[in-house]
Design a protein around this motif. Structure first.
Motif, PDB file in Angstrom:
ATOM      1  N   PRO A  58       0.530  -1.386   0.553  1.00 40.21           N
ATOM      2  CA  PRO A  58       0.329   0.217   0.519  1.00 40.21           C
ATOM      3  C   PRO A  58       0.358   1.399  -0.559  1.00 40.21           C
ATOM      4  O   PRO A  58       0.749   2.081  -0.808  1.00 40.21           O
ATOM      5  CB  PRO A  58      -0.632   0.055   0.788  1.00 40.21           C
ATOM      6  N   ILE A  59       2.143   0.851   0.630  1.00 40.05           N
ATOM      7  CA  ILE A  59       2.588   2.413   0.369  1.00 40.05           C
ATOM      8  C   ILE A  59       3.398   3.127  -0.431  1.00 40.05           C
ATOM      9  O   ILE A  59       3.711   4.552  -1.220  1.00 40.05           O
ATOM     10  CB  ILE A  59       3.621   1.993   2.360  1.00 40.05           C
ATOM     11  N   TYR A  60       3.608   1.258  -1.509  1.00 41.39           N
ATOM     12  CA  TYR A  60       4.627   1.876  -2.619  1.00 41.39           C
ATOM     13  C   TYR A  60       3.479   2.268  -3.794  1.00 41.39           C
ATOM     14  O   TYR A  60       3.131   3.003  -4.415  1.00 41.39           O
ATOM     15  CB  TYR A  60       5.221   0.107  -2.645  1.00 41.39           C
ATOM     16  N   TRP A  61       2.144   1.759  -3.805  1.00 40.46           N
ATOM     17  CA  TRP A  61       0.802   1.725  -4.109  1.00 40.46           C
ATOM     18  C   TRP A  61       0.994   3.402  -4.453  1.00 40.46           C
ATOM     19  O   TRP A  61       0.568   4.321  -5.525  1.00 40.46           O
ATOM     20  CB  TRP A  61      -0.402   1.318  -4.229  1.00 40.46           C
ATOM     21  N   THR A  62       0.796   3.920  -3.041  1.00 44.80           N
ATOM     22  CA  THR A  62       0.556   5.081  -2.605  1.00 44.80           C
ATOM     23  C   THR A  62       1.361   6.458  -3.289  1.00 44.80           C
ATOM     24  O   THR A  62       0.988   7.066  -3.928  1.00 44.80           O
ATOM     25  CB  THR A  62       0.238   5.484  -1.431  1.00 44.80           C
ATOM     26  N   VAL A  63       2.990   6.483  -3.432  1.00 43.50           N
ATOM     27  CA  VAL A  63       3.798   6.808  -2.808  1.00 43.50           C
ATOM     28  C   VAL A  63       4.045   6.785  -4.819  1.00 43.50           C
ATOM     29  O   VAL A  63       4.261   7.759  -5.576  1.00 43.50           O
ATOM     30  CB  VAL A  63       5.207   6.611  -2.368  1.00 43.50           C
ATOM     31  N   VAL A  64       4.446   5.638  -4.783  1.00 47.71           N
ATOM     32  CA  VAL A  64       4.748   5.559  -6.496  1.00 47.71           C
ATOM     33  C   VAL A  64       3.644   5.875  -7.878  1.00 47.71           C
ATOM     34  O   VAL A  64       4.063   6.315  -8.590  1.00 47.71           O
ATOM     35  CB  VAL A  64       5.948   4.002  -6.349  1.00 47.71           C
ATOM     36  N   ALA A  66      -0.710   4.328  -9.149  1.00 44.83           N
ATOM     37  CA  ALA A  66      -0.686   2.710  -9.451  1.00 44.83           C
ATOM     38  C   ALA A  66      -0.293   2.762 -10.889  1.00 44.83           C
ATOM     39  O   ALA A  66       0.037   1.701 -11.791  1.00 44.83           O
ATOM     40  CB  ALA A  66      -2.057   1.764  -9.435  1.00 44.83           C
ATOM     41  N   THR A  67      -0.335   4.186 -11.543  1.00 43.96           N
ATOM     42  CA  THR A  67      -0.058   3.649 -13.330  1.00 43.96           C
ATOM     43  C   THR A  67       1.232   3.397 -13.221  1.00 43.96           C
ATOM     44  O   THR A  67       1.654   3.348 -14.156  1.00 43.96           O
ATOM     45  CB  THR A  67      -0.251   5.713 -13.753  1.00 43.96           C
ATOM     46  N   SER A  68       2.338   3.819 -12.137  1.00 42.63           N
ATOM     47  CA  SER A  68       3.526   4.185 -12.600  1.00 42.63           C
ATOM     48  C   SER A  68       3.791   2.007 -12.356  1.00 42.63           C
ATOM     49  O   SER A  68       3.993   1.571 -13.535  1.00 42.63           O
ATOM     50  CB  SER A  68       4.710   4.321 -11.305  1.00 42.63           C
ATOM     51  N   LEU A  69       2.697   1.533 -11.491  1.00 42.08           N
ATOM     52  CA  LEU A  69       3.182  -0.065 -11.759  1.00 42.08           C
ATOM     53  C   LEU A  69       2.756  -0.817 -13.026  1.00 42.08           C
ATOM     54  O   LEU A  69       3.413  -1.772 -13.208  1.00 42.08           O
ATOM     55  CB  LEU A  69       2.595  -0.547 -10.030  1.00 42.08           C
ATOM     56  N   ALA A  70       1.420   0.245 -13.240  1.00 39.95           N
ATOM     57  CA  ALA A  70       1.007  -1.213 -14.387  1.00 39.95           C
ATOM     58  C   ALA A  70       1.669  -0.511 -15.863  1.00 39.95           C
ATOM     59  O   ALA A  70       1.417  -1.135 -16.342  1.00 39.95           O
ATOM     60  CB  ALA A  70      -0.136  -0.024 -14.210  1.00 39.95           C
ATOM     61  N   GLN A  71       2.848   0.571 -15.797  1.00 33.11           N
ATOM     62  CA  GLN A  71       3.291   0.868 -17.366  1.00 33.11           C
ATOM     63  C   GLN A  71       4.571   0.099 -16.692  1.00 33.11           C
ATOM     64  O   GLN A  71       5.578   0.679 -18.190  1.00 33.11           O
ATOM     65  CB  GLN A  71       3.370   2.719 -16.540  1.00 33.11           C
ATOM     66  N   SER A  72       5.065  -0.481 -15.795  1.00 30.12           N
ATOM     67  CA  SER A  72       6.500  -1.027 -15.910  1.00 30.12           C
ATOM     68  C   SER A  72       6.788  -2.626 -17.105  1.00 30.12           C
ATOM     69  O   SER A  72       5.203  -2.826 -16.570  1.00 30.12           O
ATOM     70  CB  SER A  72       6.509  -1.436 -14.460  1.00 30.12           C
ATOM     71  N   ALA A  73       7.722  -2.907 -16.977  1.00 26.59           N
ATOM     72  CA  ALA A  73       7.516  -3.917 -18.741  1.00 26.59           C
ATOM     73  C   ALA A  73       7.396  -5.368 -17.796  1.00 26.59           C
ATOM     74  O   ALA A  73       7.687  -5.384 -15.959  1.00 26.59           O
ATOM     75  CB  ALA A  73       8.873  -4.028 -18.871  1.00 26.59           C
ATOM     76  N   TRP A  74       6.479  -6.671 -17.538  1.00 33.01           N
ATOM     77  CA  TRP A  74       5.997  -7.353 -17.209  1.00 33.01           C
ATOM     78  C   TRP A  74       7.628  -7.833 -16.470  1.00 33.01           C
ATOM     79  O   TRP A  74       7.488  -8.897 -15.765  1.00 33.01           O
ATOM     80  CB  TRP A  74       4.571  -8.194 -17.642  1.00 33.01           C
ATOM     81  N   THR A  75       7.984  -7.648 -17.874  1.00 32.88           N
ATOM     82  CA  THR A  75       9.309  -9.328 -17.590  1.00 32.88           C
ATOM     83  C   THR A  75      10.552  -8.005 -16.439  1.00 32.88           C
ATOM     84  O   THR A  75      11.032  -8.635 -15.276  1.00 32.88           O
ATOM     85  CB  THR A  75      10.259  -8.361 -18.200  1.00 32.88           C
TER      86      THR A  75
END
Length: 159
Positions: A58-64, A66-75
């Protein structure tokens, strides 16, 4: 070592030093709690991994975001999941828990103190970096402390 490496009071480095000290204290609590609860390495690793996930995601999701995580390459996400999730969180906790159950909490925790020294020594062949004089003094002090805490005998003190 932190003081002699340029870590003067009032600098941003002090925050990093405080985090290292805090993580060492937290790991000491983890070791004692694991030993007192009678958990084996696998159960302690599972509890720690799930607890870390629930605390940090939740901390990572809030600080970084959700869009940043969703845009990261799955690899990239898969690589981090394997390295940080499986190797670091599960296997290292499993092996550490096994060491504590075999050696006891104080001796098992003493070996964890070797991590900075071993990292500095591994940097010689892997990165070509040589420890400085202060680093060598810290490596020797840490190694001697682990030796003594683990039941090593001093020279001239009998067998």
């Amino acid at each position: 070592m932190a003081w002699l490496s340029g870590g003067t009071l009032g600098t941003p480095q002090n925050l990093g030093h405080a985090f290292f000290l805090g993580s060492a204290v937290a790991f000491a609590f983890y070791t004692v709690a694991m030993r007192r609860a009678g958990l084996d390495g696998l159960h302690a690793a599972a509890l720690a991994a799930v607890g870390d996930f629930l605390l940090y995601m939740p901390i990572y999701w809030t600080v970084v975001g959700a869009t940043s995580l969703a845009q990261s390459a799955w690899t990239d996400i898969a690589l981090q999941a394997v390295v940080q999730g499986l190797l670091t969180a599960v296997i290292s906790y499993l092996l550490y828990g096994r060491a504590v159950s075999i050696l006891g909490a104080s001796s098992g925790a003493a070996f964890a103190a070797l991590c900075p020294a071993m990292t500095a020594l591994m940097a010689i062949p892997v990165l070509g970096q040589r420890p400085g004089t202060v680093d060598w003094m810290a490596i020797i002090a840490i190694s001697a402390g682990v030796y003594l805490v683990s039941g090593g005998r001093l020279p001239g003190r009998g067998t």
